[in-house]
Design an enzyme around this catalytic site. Sequence first.
Site, PDB file in Angstrom:
ATOM      1  N   LYS A 186       0.858  -1.189   0.000  1.00 30.48           N
ATOM      2  CA  LYS A 186       0.000   0.000   0.000  1.00 30.48           C
ATOM      3  C   LYS A 186       0.893   1.238   0.000  1.00 30.48           C
ATOM      4  CE  LYS A 186      -3.722  -2.218   2.650  1.00 30.48           C
ATOM      5  NZ  LYS A 186      -4.972  -2.162   1.945  1.00 30.48           N
ATOM      6  N   GLU A 220     -12.418  -2.976  10.253  1.00 27.08           N
ATOM      7  CA  GLU A 220     -13.188  -3.338   9.055  1.00 27.08           C
ATOM      8  C   GLU A 220     -14.663  -3.332   9.420  1.00 27.08           C
ATOM      9  OE1 GLU A 220     -11.327  -6.557   6.488  1.00 27.08           O
ATOM     10  OE2 GLU A 220     -10.677  -7.109   8.490  1.00 27.08           O
ATOM     11  N   ASP A 239      -4.904 -13.635  11.572  1.00 29.31           N
ATOM     12  CA  ASP A 239      -5.300 -13.076  10.280  1.00 29.31           C
ATOM     13  C   ASP A 239      -4.744 -11.665  10.079  1.00 29.31           C
ATOM     14  OD1 ASP A 239      -6.861 -13.234   7.838  1.00 29.31           O
ATOM     15  OD2 ASP A 239      -8.221 -11.778   8.733  1.00 29.31           O
ATOM     16  N   HIS A 244      -0.057  -8.020   9.214  1.00 27.51           N
ATOM     17  CA  HIS A 244      -0.252  -6.622   8.804  1.00 27.51           C
ATOM     18  C   HIS A 244       0.034  -5.629   9.933  1.00 27.51           C
ATOM     19  CE1 HIS A 244      -2.054  -8.683   5.530  1.00 27.51           C
ATOM     20  NE2 HIS A 244      -3.264  -8.780   6.002  1.00 27.51           N
ATOM     21  N   LYS A 340     -13.288  -7.100  13.025  1.00 28.81           N
ATOM     22  CA  LYS A 340     -14.318  -7.114  11.983  1.00 28.81           C
ATOM     23  C   LYS A 340     -15.616  -6.580  12.585  1.00 28.81           C
ATOM     24  CE  LYS A 340     -12.365 -10.602   8.979  1.00 28.81           C
ATOM     25  NZ  LYS A 340     -11.852  -9.784   7.885  1.00 28.81           N
TER      26      LYS A 340
HETATM   27  C1  BG6 Z   1      -6.425 -10.015   4.686  1.00 31.05           C
HETATM   28  C2  BG6 Z   1      -7.253 -10.719   5.719  1.00 31.05           C
HETATM   29  O1  BG6 Z   1      -5.084 -10.370   4.804  1.00 31.05           O
HETATM   30  O2  BG6 Z   1      -6.565  -8.610   4.859  1.00 31.05           O
HETATM   31  C3  BG6 Z   1      -8.711 -10.294   5.637  1.00 31.05           C
HETATM   32  O3  BG6 Z   1      -7.158 -12.116   5.515  1.00 31.05           O
HETATM   33  C4  BG6 Z   1      -8.824  -8.798   5.716  1.00 31.05           C
HETATM   34  O4  BG6 Z   1      -9.469 -10.896   6.668  1.00 31.05           O
HETATM   35  C5  BG6 Z   1      -7.884  -8.135   4.722  1.00 31.05           C
HETATM   36  O5  BG6 Z   1     -10.159  -8.451   5.434  1.00 31.05           O
HETATM   37  C6  BG6 Z   1      -7.855  -6.631   4.927  1.00 31.05           C
HETATM   38  O6  BG6 Z   1      -7.143  -6.046   3.895  1.00 31.05           O
HETATM   39  P1  BG6 Z   1      -7.433  -4.553   3.450  1.00 31.05           P
HETATM   40  O7  BG6 Z   1      -6.418  -4.295   2.372  1.00 31.05           O
HETATM   41  O8  BG6 Z   1      -8.845  -4.508   2.984  1.00 31.05           O
HETATM   42  O9  BG6 Z   1      -7.217  -3.729   4.680  1.00 31.05           O
END
Ligand code: BG6
Length: 498
Positions: A186, A220, A239, A244, A340
Amino acid sequence: MNGSLDAHLFVILGGTGDLAARKLLPAIYHLSRDGNLSERYAVLAVSRDNDMDDAAFRSWAHDALERSGLHPSELADWCDANLFYHPIGEGRPDDYHALRSRIELLERALGLPGNRAFYLALPPRAFPTSIEGMAEAGLHRSSGWTRLVVEKPFGRDLESAGALNEMLHRHFEESQIYRIDHYLGKETVQNLLVFRFSNVMFESLWSRDRVESVQITVAEDLGVETRAGYYDKAGALRDMVQNHVAQLVCLIGMEVPSAFDADAVRYEKIKLLKAIAPIRPHNVVLGQYERGRIEDFEVAGYLEEPGVPADSRTETFVGLKLEVDTWRWQGVPFYIRTGKRLPHRLTQIAVTFREPPVCLFESVGGCQTHPNVLFVTLQPNEGFALCFDVKVPGEPFALRTLPLDFYYKDAFGDIPDAYETLLLDILLGDQTLFVHGDWTEESWRLFTPILEQELAVHLYSAGTWGPRAVDELLAGRGHSWMGLADIRKHHGLFVPDV
Ligand code: BG6
């Protein structure tokens, strides 16, 4: 066409899957359309669909590209000219030998010199057979370069991550392995490095001397959707946090690398992870969403989602307090929350600076000072905002916090999708934005102990910011969760579309 890029073959194992359809093919198409690929390249999709052939795959890919919003008139020609398909049978050793023959045939026909990027767009359970099959057929080496792209998850705990790395290293050098964490592709995430290391103003404030706390929110509004089969076995810690979020912590906290190259940047990130103190149970809050409302819609609870076991204790929310024991950060809490079905999609970092040591304006009633906060919004509406106090004109004497801000959209228009950036870097052989094997293990070393404990899973209503207990993580120091939108709303300012 990009003259600095070698002619190459892009092999997607799992080439008819969701990732190929939604991300990889659109990214390759965009790169090609924008002249970022070499003049000579081809994409070979490989899957177990033994009824498919080149023509059927091209038609499937054409539909997938259209579904992703692409409708140019030359789409069908592009698919015909560049896309190929090979069925891998049962994935037995012989099948990989047949794959090798097909690759060599294709390379001869298209005049490609043997530069190959293999993308494992596969569920992790299929990694071992594919890696061993490739190596057995000699596909781990070629007359040009061979690069292997691995999607997350990189293991599910320290032990399995170690085993995966060991298997990869049996056949591939670390310099051939590109572990993808799409957050690193990103633009705004990459820009964290530029922001920190190209602007002396911020870097000189970036330490325990001036910073009170760091908060990272990765929210999210979506629920688990159709992915219960995977998600229920993973949960938010595996996850989102181990990969991330931990990458964001590293980019915010790491020291200045000696150069902007893969070794130097990745080394500093590993060092930062090693400096994070073991996470104590009282610094962890897990949650699971219940039925609730997001905007005007009522949404189901996690346990009501299709495919989720009725007694699941899988966490869909994680709140954490991390302690980074370096000279730079000792005593500065890093608060994290991700989940989520939170009120809206938002990835934002808030760096809160210390308050002035004395209030100069007490005598005139202006002691309502607020700390300066730097908000870095990674998505949506990417940008920065530095909030500081100003005097409200006129009497009585009053202060107000206002943001000084910058939005990518205003300055640059649309920004490329993460996968475009990452695929191009793979072809260029630049590993800076990819995850080193040692980093994956360090990260698991930090988070696996949490997975091994029976921690309470608090319920939260969909559409809220997680369980109440997550506020208590901050309460001890008198901190609270900071949101740029809250600051804007509070002062009647324009609230960005988040
Ligand atoms: C993914 C996860 O790696 O990243 C998902 O498995 C999540 O659960 C997604 O929704 C979020 O990515 P972004 O780019 O939408 O923030």
